[in-house]
Design a protein around this motif. Structure first.
Motif, PDB file in Angstrom:
ATOM      1  N   ARG A  30       0.842  -1.200   0.000  1.00 54.93           N
ATOM      2  CA  ARG A  30       0.000   0.000   0.000  1.00 54.93           C
ATOM      3  C   ARG A  30       0.874   1.245   0.000  1.00 54.93           C
ATOM      4  O   ARG A  30       1.971   1.243   0.524  1.00 54.93           O
ATOM      5  N   PHE A  31       0.366   2.313  -0.591  1.00 57.25           N
ATOM      6  CA  PHE A  31       1.090   3.573  -0.682  1.00 57.25           C
ATOM      7  C   PHE A  31       0.247   4.705  -0.100  1.00 57.25           C
ATOM      8  O   PHE A  31      -0.972   4.715  -0.263  1.00 57.25           O
ATOM      9  N   PRO A  32       0.888   5.681   0.567  1.00 59.69           N
ATOM     10  CA  PRO A  32       0.134   6.794   1.140  1.00 59.69           C
ATOM     11  C   PRO A  32      -0.371   7.791   0.099  1.00 59.69           C
ATOM     12  O   PRO A  32      -1.211   8.628   0.387  1.00 59.69           O
ATOM     13  N   SER A  33       0.129   7.706  -1.118  1.00 56.14           N
ATOM     14  CA  SER A  33      -0.266   8.632  -2.184  1.00 56.14           C
ATOM     15  C   SER A  33      -0.109   7.949  -3.532  1.00 56.14           C
ATOM     16  O   SER A  33       0.590   6.941  -3.645  1.00 56.14           O
ATOM     17  N   ASP A  34      -0.735   8.499  -4.562  1.00 54.43           N
ATOM     18  CA  ASP A  34      -0.542   7.961  -5.909  1.00 54.43           C
ATOM     19  C   ASP A  34       0.690   8.557  -6.584  1.00 54.43           C
ATOM     20  O   ASP A  34       0.990   8.256  -7.725  1.00 54.43           O
ATOM     21  N   HIS A  35       1.410   9.406  -5.859  1.00 54.46           N
ATOM     22  CA  HIS A  35       2.688   9.964  -6.326  1.00 54.46           C
ATOM     23  C   HIS A  35       3.761   9.621  -5.297  1.00 54.46           C
ATOM     24  O   HIS A  35       3.488   9.600  -4.102  1.00 54.46           O
ATOM     25  N   TYR A  36       4.972   9.360  -5.775  1.00 50.37           N
ATOM     26  CA  TYR A  36       6.095   9.215  -4.855  1.00 50.37           C
ATOM     27  C   TYR A  36       6.515  10.604  -4.377  1.00 50.37           C
ATOM     28  O   TYR A  36       6.331  11.597  -5.084  1.00 50.37           O
ATOM     29  N   ALA A  37       7.084  10.666  -3.186  1.00 50.90           N
ATOM     30  CA  ALA A  37       7.576  11.935  -2.659  1.00 50.90           C
ATOM     31  C   ALA A  37       8.831  12.358  -3.417  1.00 50.90           C
ATOM     32  O   ALA A  37       9.710  11.544  -3.688  1.00 50.90           O
ATOM     33  N   VAL A  38       8.895  13.624  -3.790  1.00 62.27           N
ATOM     34  CA  VAL A  38      10.050  14.193  -4.482  1.00 62.27           C
ATOM     35  C   VAL A  38      10.606  15.291  -3.593  1.00 62.27           C
ATOM     36  O   VAL A  38       9.879  16.193  -3.184  1.00 62.27           O
ATOM     37  N   THR A  39      11.898  15.213  -3.263  1.00 62.34           N
ATOM     38  CA  THR A  39      12.513  16.226  -2.414  1.00 62.34           C
ATOM     39  C   THR A  39      13.790  16.744  -3.056  1.00 62.34           C
ATOM     40  O   THR A  39      14.369  16.087  -3.925  1.00 62.34           O
ATOM     41  N   ALA A  40      14.205  17.915  -2.597  1.00 59.65           N
ATOM     42  CA  ALA A  40      15.453  18.499  -3.086  1.00 59.65           C
ATOM     43  C   ALA A  40      16.180  19.178  -1.933  1.00 59.65           C
ATOM     44  O   ALA A  40      15.548  19.716  -1.028  1.00 59.65           O
TER      45      ALA A  40
END
Length: 75
Positions: free
Chosen positions: A49-59
């Protein structure tokens, strides 16, 4: 930081997971910053299961003005 497309950049996964696909999520900044690193976090929860339909993107970024001023002060 990564102007050319590369395999494994998938950021939208529709709750299915995976890595192959296009990036559609970005982190933008002005010329006042220098990008040091960028990461796509693909950590899911238990049972696929995933918390969102997008992966987290960070910089990670450096503030140019602050860095220049710190260099001046250290002289």
């Amino acid at each position: 930081m990564r102007p050319q497309r590369m395999p494994g950049e998938l950021t939208f996964h529709a709750f299915q997971g995976g890595v192959t696909g296009s990036r559609i999520d970005f982190v933008f900044h002005t010329e006042h910053f220098t990008t040091l690193a960028a990461v796509i976090y693909r950590t899911g929860l238990a049972e696929g299961r995933f918390p969102s339909d997008h992966y987290a993107v960070t910089a990670e970024a450096d503030v140019k003005v602050l860095t220049a001023r710190l260099r001046e002060l250290s002289r």
